[in-house]
Scaffold this active site. Structure first.
Site, mmCIF file in Angstrom:
data_model
loop_
_atom_site.group_PDB
_atom_site.id
_atom_site.type_symbol
_atom_site.label_atom_id
_atom_site.label_comp_id
_atom_site.label_asym_id
_atom_site.label_seq_id
_atom_site.Cartn_x
_atom_site.Cartn_y
_atom_site.Cartn_z
ATOM 1 N N MET A 143 10.098 24.765 0.905
ATOM 2 C CA MET A 143 9.312 23.857 0.062
ATOM 3 C C MET A 143 10.222 22.983 -0.816
ATOM 4 O O MET A 143 10.014 21.774 -0.936
ATOM 5 C CB MET A 143 8.357 24.656 -0.821
ATOM 6 N N LYS A 198 0.848 -1.209 0.000
ATOM 7 C CA LYS A 198 0.000 0.000 0.000
ATOM 8 C C LYS A 198 0.882 1.257 0.000
ATOM 9 O O LYS A 198 2.070 1.194 0.342
ATOM 10 C CB LYS A 198 -0.904 -0.021 1.226
ATOM 11 N N ARG A 236 -10.466 0.021 14.925
ATOM 12 C CA ARG A 236 -10.283 0.855 13.746
ATOM 13 C C ARG A 236 -11.234 0.380 12.659
ATOM 14 O O ARG A 236 -12.139 1.090 12.262
ATOM 15 C CB ARG A 236 -8.811 0.765 13.319
ATOM 16 N N TYR A 283 14.401 31.198 5.527
ATOM 17 C CA TYR A 283 13.169 31.915 5.868
ATOM 18 C C TYR A 283 13.060 32.173 7.363
ATOM 19 O O TYR A 283 13.445 31.335 8.183
ATOM 20 C CB TYR A 283 11.950 31.083 5.451
HETATM 21 C C1 LIG Z 1 -0.337 -1.863 6.904
HETATM 22 C C2 LIG Z 1 -0.881 -3.130 7.408
HETATM 23 C C3 LIG Z 1 -0.031 -4.241 7.611
HETATM 24 C C4 LIG Z 1 1.469 -4.164 7.529
HETATM 25 O O1 LIG Z 1 2.007 -3.776 8.789
HETATM 26 P P1 LIG Z 1 3.587 -3.646 9.009
HETATM 27 O O2 LIG Z 1 3.724 -3.198 10.427
HETATM 28 O O3 LIG Z 1 4.059 -2.605 8.052
HETATM 29 O O4 LIG Z 1 4.174 -4.977 8.740
HETATM 30 C C5 LIG Z 1 -0.630 -5.456 7.927
HETATM 31 N N1 LIG Z 1 -1.970 -5.559 8.066
HETATM 32 C C6 LIG Z 1 -2.800 -4.503 7.916
HETATM 33 C C7 LIG Z 1 -4.261 -4.692 8.107
HETATM 34 C C8 LIG Z 1 -2.277 -3.256 7.591
HETATM 35 O O5 LIG Z 1 -3.113 -2.216 7.464
#
Ligand SMILES: *Cc1c(COP(=O)(O)O)cnc(C)c1O
Length: 369
Positions: free
Chosen positions: A313, A38, A136, A264
């Site tokens: 930036m 992801k 979550r 800046y």
């Molecule tokens: C992002 C995620 C992972 C990966 O977790 P890591 O700590 O990066 O290994 C695994 N399961 C879910 C549901 C996630 O959202």
């Protein structure tokens, strides 16, 4: 290695291979491995990483959103892809691109069943996500009867796996909580298996889970950060290799006199004669303002030099007084020294945030095969 001529994120595919084998070797041979790609494979390059993982024989890939899965399919990735947080607006596209949804609530289940009905799908693979304490996403334990009830007499979907996510697998202080999450997950999966009449595969561990709770590997693990070289603990980090190195070049050197300021808001004022170097990257590239004002260091020819004043930036300024360097020389922002984890820690954040934040403006280059 070609000379660094501009800001680049170098992605080391051999390091990825090393990390994959390191993690795999801690598991039983029959345990499936899901690689989490992801957020552009944690800020690197999702297509290149997914191709490499596919070549290494990974069993599953995961993305957060449908759009990310579509990009992988467009690039020819054929490995099953779990979409962790899909939205009903994209369900038809998800189905058309053979992506597999995490079904995490009654609303999502109903919406997915209707999408399957509309497209006349039979036995479409889905993954049921349970909440065991992260609070979550996920069904609650007492939703099991609802799930069974909704799916029992319908042929549109097939539950291929049941999973949950740990809240604090990297934290030894939270060991009792994590063990409780694992026990709750076991209880849930047992009840699902009994009531469903078939046995979906099960998974709960992320990277730190693989390290700290290998007894809970069930049928699959899901690793993200570990593949990219971070184990959330020093001992493990020593065995992993960072996949991403952010490098740049010195654009210009300046001689600063006592009491002169740099950048800046005049956030740095000099206490003496200093040499500063201006580097071509800034907060638009993912190096946020929290890294300015002398707290964070970059590597100039093996010596750590502080980022001074405010991060701009498109530029940062560093103090290179006493370091033998010239315009055009390479500077390592993070990689082996400092690591992304060490760099992030200077601003009280974690490697995950730093590496996923390297913006698409930064050119990606590849090392290894
Ligand atoms: C992002 C995620 C992972 C990966 O977790 P890591 O700590 O990066 O290994 C695994 N399961 C879910 C549901 C996630 O959202």
């Amino acid at each position: 290695m070609p000379e660094t001529l501009e800001t680049v994120l170098e992605i080391d595919l051999n390091a990825l291979e090393h990390n994959y084998h390191f993690l795999r070797n801690r598991l039983k041979p029959e345990t499936k491995f899901l690689g989490v790609v992801k957020a552009f494979a944690y800020g690197s390059d999702a297509v290149a990483i997914a191709k490499k993982l596919e070549h290494l024989g990974v069993d599953y890939l995961a993305v957060a959103y449908v759009k990310e899965g579509v990009a992988l399919r467009d690039a020819g990735i054929q490995t099953p892809i779990l979409v962790l947080h899909p939205q009903p607006a994209n369900f038809e596209e998800l189905i058309k691109r053979c992506l597999e949804p995490s079904i995490y609530s009654p609303r999502i289940l109903r919406a997915f069943l209707s999408a399957c009905e509309k497209l006349n799908e039979k036995s479409y693979p889905v993954h049921i996500k349970f909440n065991t304490g992260l609070n979550r996403l996920g069904f609650w334990e007492n939703d099991i009867d609802y799930i069974i009830d909704q799916t029992q007499d319908r042929s549109e979907i097939k539950i291929v796996s049941v999973f949950s996510h740990l809240a604090a697998s990297e934290d030894p202080k939270e060991n009792p909580f994590t063990r409780q999450q694992i026990r709750t997950f076991e209880k849930i999966t047992k009840e699902v298996d009994e009531k469903l009449g078939y046995t979906p595969f099960k998974h709960v561990l992320n990277t730190s889970g693989i390290i700290n709770y290998p007894e809970a590997q069930f049928n699959m693990v899901r690793s993200g950060i570990g593949l990219y070289g971070f184990g959330n603990e020093k001992g493990i980090d020593a065995s992993l290799q960072p996949v991403a190195t952010l490098k740049t070049v010195i654009s210009q050197l300046h001689k600063i006199e006592p009491d002169e300021s740099v950048g800046y808001n005049r956030a740095f004022t000099s206490d003496g004669y200093r040499i500063t170097a201006t580097l071509p990257l800034g907060h638009a590239d993912g190096i946020g303002r929290q890294y300015g004002k002398g707290n964070t260091f970059v590597n100039v020819k093996g010596t750590l030099a502080p980022i001074i004043g405010n991060v701009c930036m498109d530029m940062i300024m560093i103090d290179v007084t006493g370091i033998d360097c010239k315009e055009g020389d390479e500077v390592i922002i993070f990689g082996k020294n400092p690591t992304a984890d060490e760099f992030a820690a200077t601003a009280n954040t974690i490697s995950y945030e730093l590496i996923t934040g390297i913006s698409q403006r930064v050119k990606r280059i590849f090392k290894g095969t």
